[in-house]
Design a protein around this motif. Structure first.
Motif, mmCIF file in Angstrom:
data_model
loop_
_atom_site.group_PDB
_atom_site.id
_atom_site.type_symbol
_atom_site.label_atom_id
_atom_site.label_comp_id
_atom_site.label_asym_id
_atom_site.label_seq_id
_atom_site.Cartn_x
_atom_site.Cartn_y
_atom_site.Cartn_z
ATOM 1 N N LEU A 92 39.088 49.565 41.338
ATOM 2 C CA LEU A 92 39.278 48.890 42.623
ATOM 3 C C LEU A 92 39.256 47.374 42.398
ATOM 4 O O LEU A 92 38.356 46.852 41.738
ATOM 5 C CB LEU A 92 38.164 49.320 43.577
ATOM 6 C CG LEU A 92 38.253 48.912 45.045
ATOM 7 C CD1 LEU A 92 39.514 49.450 45.706
ATOM 8 C CD2 LEU A 92 37.015 49.399 45.806
ATOM 9 N N TYR A 93 40.221 46.697 42.956
ATOM 10 C CA TYR A 93 40.409 45.232 42.883
ATOM 11 C C TYR A 93 39.779 44.580 41.642
ATOM 12 O O TYR A 93 38.790 43.857 41.727
ATOM 13 C CB TYR A 93 39.922 44.526 44.146
ATOM 14 C CG TYR A 93 38.640 45.008 44.808
ATOM 15 C CD1 TYR A 93 37.403 44.868 44.192
ATOM 16 C CD2 TYR A 93 38.676 45.578 46.084
ATOM 17 C CE1 TYR A 93 36.235 45.257 44.809
ATOM 18 C CE2 TYR A 93 37.519 45.990 46.714
ATOM 19 C CZ TYR A 93 36.297 45.820 46.070
ATOM 20 O OH TYR A 93 35.136 46.228 46.685
ATOM 21 N N PRO A 94 40.383 44.766 40.480
ATOM 22 C CA PRO A 94 39.778 44.253 39.247
ATOM 23 C C PRO A 94 39.713 42.726 39.176
ATOM 24 O O PRO A 94 40.686 42.040 39.461
ATOM 25 C CB PRO A 94 40.695 44.810 38.154
ATOM 26 C CG PRO A 94 41.994 45.046 38.834
ATOM 27 C CD PRO A 94 41.651 45.471 40.228
ATOM 28 N N PHE A 95 38.563 42.266 38.806
ATOM 29 C CA PHE A 95 38.273 40.853 38.530
ATOM 30 C C PHE A 95 38.724 40.557 37.095
ATOM 31 O O PHE A 95 39.175 41.444 36.375
ATOM 32 C CB PHE A 95 36.761 40.677 38.706
ATOM 33 C CG PHE A 95 36.179 39.333 38.385
ATOM 34 C CD1 PHE A 95 36.712 38.159 38.901
ATOM 35 C CD2 PHE A 95 35.034 39.241 37.591
ATOM 36 C CE1 PHE A 95 36.128 36.934 38.616
ATOM 37 C CE2 PHE A 95 34.441 38.016 37.310
ATOM 38 C CZ PHE A 95 34.991 36.861 37.813
ATOM 39 N N LEU A 96 38.610 39.300 36.677
ATOM 40 C CA LEU A 96 38.934 38.886 35.301
ATOM 41 C C LEU A 96 40.415 39.110 35.003
ATOM 42 O O LEU A 96 40.787 39.464 33.884
ATOM 43 C CB LEU A 96 38.072 39.657 34.285
ATOM 44 C CG LEU A 96 36.562 39.587 34.490
ATOM 45 C CD1 LEU A 96 35.846 40.646 33.655
ATOM 46 C CD2 LEU A 96 36.046 38.203 34.162
ATOM 47 N N SER A 97 41.249 38.943 36.017
ATOM 48 C CA SER A 97 42.661 39.299 35.886
ATOM 49 C C SER A 97 43.561 38.085 36.059
ATOM 50 O O SER A 97 43.478 37.366 37.052
ATOM 51 C CB SER A 97 43.042 40.345 36.948
ATOM 52 O OG SER A 97 42.294 41.521 36.765
ATOM 53 N N ASP A 98 44.430 37.885 35.104
ATOM 54 C CA ASP A 98 45.474 36.860 35.146
ATOM 55 C C ASP A 98 44.871 35.488 35.479
ATOM 56 O O ASP A 98 45.189 34.865 36.494
ATOM 57 C CB ASP A 98 46.550 37.257 36.180
ATOM 58 C CG ASP A 98 47.852 36.514 35.932
ATOM 59 O OD1 ASP A 98 47.953 35.777 34.917
ATOM 60 O OD2 ASP A 98 48.762 36.654 36.757
ATOM 61 N N PHE A 99 44.025 35.031 34.567
ATOM 62 C CA PHE A 99 43.273 33.793 34.792
ATOM 63 C C PHE A 99 44.182 32.608 35.140
ATOM 64 O O PHE A 99 43.866 31.808 36.015
ATOM 65 C CB PHE A 99 42.468 33.443 33.537
ATOM 66 C CG PHE A 99 41.368 34.418 33.224
ATOM 67 C CD1 PHE A 99 40.316 34.606 34.113
ATOM 68 C CD2 PHE A 99 41.366 35.135 32.033
ATOM 69 C CE1 PHE A 99 39.287 35.493 33.818
ATOM 70 C CE2 PHE A 99 40.338 36.021 31.740
ATOM 71 C CZ PHE A 99 39.299 36.203 32.632
ATOM 72 N N LYS A 100 45.287 32.503 34.443
ATOM 73 C CA LYS A 100 46.142 31.329 34.663
ATOM 74 C C LYS A 100 46.697 31.314 36.087
ATOM 75 O O LYS A 100 46.799 30.255 36.714
ATOM 76 C CB LYS A 100 47.292 31.309 33.641
ATOM 77 C CG LYS A 100 48.108 30.023 33.699
ATOM 78 C CD LYS A 100 49.104 29.923 32.565
ATOM 79 C CE LYS A 100 49.839 28.587 32.619
ATOM 80 N NZ LYS A 100 50.825 28.463 31.544
ATOM 81 N N ASN A 101 47.041 32.485 36.584
ATOM 82 C CA ASN A 101 47.554 32.536 37.955
ATOM 83 C C ASN A 101 46.450 32.203 38.955
ATOM 84 O O ASN A 101 46.694 31.530 39.962
ATOM 85 C CB ASN A 101 48.144 33.918 38.249
ATOM 86 C CG ASN A 101 49.114 33.881 39.429
ATOM 87 O OD1 ASN A 101 49.545 32.820 39.863
ATOM 88 N ND2 ASN A 101 49.446 35.048 39.944
ATOM 89 N N VAL A 102 45.243 32.684 38.688
ATOM 90 C CA VAL A 102 44.108 32.340 39.550
ATOM 91 C C VAL A 102 43.973 30.824 39.626
ATOM 92 O O VAL A 102 43.812 30.231 40.699
ATOM 93 C CB VAL A 102 42.806 32.973 39.013
ATOM 94 C CG1 VAL A 102 41.586 32.430 39.762
ATOM 95 C CG2 VAL A 102 42.856 34.491 39.121
ATOM 96 N N TYR A 103 44.072 30.172 38.478
ATOM 97 C CA TYR A 103 43.959 28.711 38.378
ATOM 98 C C TYR A 103 45.081 28.028 39.161
ATOM 99 O O TYR A 103 44.845 27.107 39.941
ATOM 100 C CB TYR A 103 44.017 28.347 36.896
ATOM 101 C CG TYR A 103 43.980 26.883 36.558
ATOM 102 C CD1 TYR A 103 42.771 26.217 36.413
ATOM 103 C CD2 TYR A 103 45.168 26.179 36.340
ATOM 104 C CE1 TYR A 103 42.739 24.872 36.060
ATOM 105 C CE2 TYR A 103 45.143 24.838 35.993
ATOM 106 C CZ TYR A 103 43.925 24.187 35.851
ATOM 107 O OH TYR A 103 43.905 22.865 35.509
ATOM 108 N N GLU A 104 46.282 28.503 38.977
ATOM 109 C CA GLU A 104 47.426 27.849 39.626
ATOM 110 C C GLU A 104 47.462 28.104 41.134
ATOM 111 O O GLU A 104 47.978 27.280 41.893
ATOM 112 C CB GLU A 104 48.726 28.298 38.957
ATOM 113 C CG GLU A 104 48.807 27.818 37.512
ATOM 114 C CD GLU A 104 50.198 27.919 36.921
ATOM 115 O OE1 GLU A 104 51.100 28.440 37.604
ATOM 116 O OE2 GLU A 104 50.367 27.481 35.766
#
Lengths: 283, 324
Positions: free
Chosen positions: B206-218
């Protein structure tokens, strides 16, 4: 009419035979069966309850779960935890309503919306006792918030009583005290609405609260049989179910009782209390 | 959040932005080999919860990487000669939830192991030693020490050790080991499936964290659970000169990077109103999964308990997986 007299007749009627329709819900495990039960309450309204029964032979304790005012019934996965204990579980799905539990007070206690909810809970408990494989001498009622109050009310009113009752931050309790303390959240929003829209000068406060006393858990708790075990959890930062009202409720309980206070918790789930509840469920 | 055709088309096209290291698979093969070199040392003792005749509650203490003393809850239902086992991973930060909550899986007839992540609020020991800042956010802990030194690298090595213990537990059917987790637990769950593909039979994520860090940043969503990234950026890389270097290292622990290694069936849930783990990042992970998979969308749910998803687990863990 005393509170006891008012409820005795209703509790007796709740225990009368009624037809129960069983609906399959499409879930089954090696361990338990899952069904939705439908049955008429005292006013004829059809109400529903979720029931999970162990497949193991023998008579099982049964946990009656009541949910809070601001949340839907607990899910099947959630309820399955009681199967781990070897217990059946039945959860009342609260009837559709306008979330105003003082609605109908003008007609006296018999007209209150909260009276309907307690009647529903009593009928649900009575139905649960008739399910196959249920040991009605080992009933546990449990709930949070409004569910906690209903758990207490059923423990007080069900003929034959229940073995154990557990509640976390129950409300409503000690209505007048709650109003005087400024309670205004969840079920107590009805008080504010009443004194703003219907009785702005509080002219009829005495009769209003006299009526509400018939559905006040701080009153009903006094009817819990002495042998019942009572576990109460209270969050001291709860701004909805005020701790002062729960203290009164606890003091009024004439049975075996245990009180756990949580200084830095509000109206929320508490891991530590869940563990205490699990241990409390032991027979 | 309203669900619209345009929104879904955009999400379903998400491929992720964070780079996946070229040596990712080899890197993790080495890390797992290191974890496999650790001699198993563990003790199972009765927990604070008295056992029921139908379910026993145990504390599991075991030695992890670098000698850390780690802790997991262990529940074992009575009855069958062999039982499935659920590896349960918790959200961030925190610890395993109550024995009461964990009992739902035992009520399904499954044993359960739930580990406290070191340094996050539970009983597991964090022996530290991570190079670089440790002031905020485990996801950047060890970032200055290269990928081998990251907090989550060590954590996944500890999960590997836990998996080895799981296979030694009496009555556990090792052909039916399941993974369940939400948020950080979802990210851990994907990583666990990827790194232990022979062991894990299916996973509910369910809704995984630690995912696609660069997109989170952008996206500017480096806040709440992801806030460590923003702290790191503001304090240690204010002009962004090392941003690519950072995401290259974090690619070794990005859930997106693990997705291609997952082999077991995955039941995947996303709340479109998720304010912690952006749906874009979740879809990127889901889209990168090449295993049998099913994505359940909850339009008006955020980063919260989703009972409807939990209820789906009841059937998902029974019998053969049917994603038709």
């Amino acid at each position: 009419m005393t509170i006891r007299e008012f409820w005795e007749a209703r509790a007796e009627a709740a225990g009368e035979f009624r037809e129960v329709i069983t609906h399959e819900v499409g879930i089954e495990t090696e361990v338990a069966t899952y069904n939705l039960l439908e049955f008429p309450s005292l006013d004829g309204e059809h109400i529903f309850a979720r029931a999970i029964l162990p497949k193991a032979k023998g008579d099982h304790p049964c946990v009656l779960v009541f949910h809070d005012i601001d949340r839907a019934p607990r899910g099947w996965h959630h309820l399955t935890r009681f199967i781990a204990l070897g217990y059946a579980v039945v959860e009342l799905e609260r009837r559709p309503w306008v979330a105003n539990i003082t609605l109908g007070w003008e007609a006296g206690p018999e007209g209150l919306a909260m009276t309907r909810l307690i009647e529903d809970a009593l009928v649900c408990a009575s139905v649960a006792c008739t399910l196959p494989g249920i040991d009605s001498s080992r009933l546990i009622t449990w709930g949070e918030g409004l569910g906690g109050a209903l758990a207490i009310d059923v423990a007080a009113l069900l003929p034959g009583g229940v073995a154990k009752v557990a509640a976390l931050n129950p409300l409503p309790a000690d209505w007048r005290h709650a109003w005087e303390l400024g309670a205004s959240e969840l079920v107590y929003a009805a008080l504010v609405k009443h004194f703003r829209e219907t009785d702005p000068t509080a002219t009829n406060a005495d009769s209003y609260f006299e009526t509400l006393s018939y559905v006040d858990s701080a009153e009903l708790v006094q009817l819990i049989p002495e042998a019942t075990q009572f576990l109460l959890g209270t969050s001291l930062m709860d701004t909805a179910a005020l701790p002062q009202t729960q203290g009164v409720l606890y003091d009024h309980a004439p049975c075996k009782k245990e009180f756990v206070a949580y200084p830095k918790y509000a109206h929320e789930r508490i891991n530590d209390f869940e563990n205490k509840l699990l241990a409390f469920c032991h027979f | 959040m309203p669900i619209s055709k345009a929104l879904m088309e955009r999400l379903e096209a998400c491929q992720g932005l964070n780079p996946i290291p070229e040596d990712f698979d080899a890197f993790w093969a080495e890390r797992m080999a290191e974890a496999d070199e650790v001699d198993l040392s563990y003790e199972i003792t009765p927990s604070e919860i008295p056992s029921f005749s139908t379910c026993a509650y145990y504390d599991l203490h075991f030695e992890g990487m670098k000698g850390a003393q780690l802790y997991a809850k262990l529940l074992v239902p009575a009855g069958s000669e062999s039982v499935p086992l659920v590896l349960q991973f918790h959200g961030y930060p925190g610890a395993t939830r109550s024995w009461f909550e964990q009992s739902s899986f035992a009520g399904m007839g499954c044993a359960l192991l739930a580990m406290d992540n070191p340094g996050q609020g539970g009983k597991s020991e964090d022996v530290g030693g991570f190079l670089g800042t440790t002031v905020a956010g485990h996801l950047i802990a060890g970032l200055d020490g290269g990928p081998e030194n990251l907090y989550y690298v060590r954590l996944y090595q500890n999960v590997r050790i836990l998996c080895r213990i799981a296979q030694e537990l009496p009555r556990v059917d090792t052909s039916r080991i399941f993974v369940n987790g939400g948020s950080q637990g979802g990210g851990m769950g994907i990583a666990c499936c990827a790194l232990n593909p022979e062991l894990i039979n299916r996973a509910s994520i369910l809704y995984p964290f630690l995912s696609d860090f660069k997109n989170v940043y952008e996206l500017g969503r480096d806040e709440i659970a992801y806030e460590g990234m923003r702290y790191y950026s503001r304090w240690f890389d204010p002009d962004g000169a090392r941003v690519d270097e950072g995401f290259a290292i974090m690619g070794y622990i990005d859930t997106l990077s693990f997705a291609h290694m997952v082999r077991c069936p995955v039941l995947f849930g996303t709340g479109l109103a998720d304010e912690v783990c952006p749906p874009e990042t979740q879809f990127a992970v889901y889209n990168a999964l090449t295993c049998p998979k099913k994505h359940i969308i909850f339009p008006d749910f955020a980063h919260e308990e989703i009972q409807a998803f939990d209820d789906m687990i009841l059937s998902f863990y029974q019998g053969e997986v049917d994603f038709s």
